[in-house]
Design an enzyme around this catalytic site. Sequence first.
Site, PDB file in Angstrom:
ATOM      1  CE  LYS A 169       2.220   3.287   5.505  1.00 13.45           C
ATOM      2  NZ  LYS A 169       1.654   2.036   4.965  1.00 13.45           N
TER       3      LYS A 169
ATOM      4  CE1 TYR B 122       0.078   2.598   9.234  1.00 12.90           C
ATOM      5  CE2 TYR B 122      -0.160   0.440  10.257  1.00 12.90           C
ATOM      6  CZ  TYR B 122      -0.648   1.438   9.430  1.00 12.90           C
ATOM      7  OH  TYR B 122      -1.845   1.261   8.796  1.00 12.90           O
TER       8      TYR B 122
ATOM      9  CG  ASP C   8      -4.239  -5.893   0.214  1.00 11.57           C
ATOM     10  OD1 ASP C   8      -4.462  -4.713  -0.119  1.00 11.57           O
ATOM     11  OD2 ASP C   8      -3.811  -6.201   1.344  1.00 11.57           O
TER      12      ASP C   8
ATOM     13  CG  HIS D 240       4.724  -0.676   4.582  1.00 10.15           C
ATOM     14  ND1 HIS D 240       3.657  -0.837   5.440  1.00 10.15           N
ATOM     15  CD2 HIS D 240       5.777  -1.272   5.174  1.00 10.15           C
ATOM     16  CE1 HIS D 240       4.064  -1.482   6.520  1.00 10.15           C
ATOM     17  NE2 HIS D 240       5.355  -1.758   6.378  1.00 10.15           N
TER      18      HIS D 240
ATOM     19  CG  HIS E 278      -1.772  -1.148   1.373  1.00  6.20           C
ATOM     20  ND1 HIS E 278      -2.099  -1.678   2.599  1.00  6.20           N
ATOM     21  CD2 HIS E 278      -2.385  -1.929   0.452  1.00  6.20           C
ATOM     22  CE1 HIS E 278      -2.899  -2.723   2.424  1.00  6.20           C
ATOM     23  NE2 HIS E 278      -3.080  -2.895   1.128  1.00  6.20           N
TER      24      HIS E 278
END
Length: 187
Positions: free
Chosen positions: A72, A132, A168, A119, A62
Site C-alpha cells: 500500500k 491509497y 473490526d 494496516h 486489515h
Amino acid sequence: MKIIPRRLEGVFEIQLSPLSDHRGQFMRTYDESIFASYGIQRHWIQENQSVSVRKGTIRGLHFQYSPSSETKLVRVATGAVLDVFVDLRKDSPTFGEWDSIELSEDNRAMIYIPRGFAHGFCTLCDHCTVQYKVDSKFSPTEDGGIRWNDPSIAVKWPTETPILSEKDKNLPTLEIFISQNKGLDSA
C-alpha cells in the site's frame, strides 16, 4: 519528494514537496524513477479512497492473505489520521511489532507499506479522506485482520472508545492469527 526508511524493514515515509504560487499548489505524489532509486518498484493496479466523517474512527487492522497480499501507498487528502502498520511477515525479526505515522493534508506525508503487514488508521479530526494505491486486486475470500486493541501488540491509539465497524470489533487477536497461520508471506 524525499523517501525515508522507517524502523520496520521495507516501510518508507515519503515527504512530498509542493510548489506554491499565487494560484495555489502543485505536487507530485508518485514518481516511478524516484521510488525505483530506493528499490521500490510496484505495479499499482487499484487506487482506493476511504472517507470517515467522525474523529476517533478506527479502520483496521486489515490485510490480504496470499496470493492477494497487498503493498500500500497511503496518503491523506483531507483531515489527519494516525496511520498504523503491524509486521506480520512470518520470517521477520520484527514480527508482531508496530509503528505509526501521522498523515495529514498539512504535513503531506505518505507511507509505503510492503506486503506482509496489517494496516489501519484512526481519524484525528472529523471529515478525513484517505487515499491509497495497492498492487493487488482486493479479494473478499483472502481478507483478514487483527483486532485493533490486541494487548499483545499494544498499539497506542489516540482514543480508547473508537468508532468501529462490526467486522473490526470481531477480528481475531494476534495469538489466534499465529495459531491459525504463523504469519504472512512478504512476496
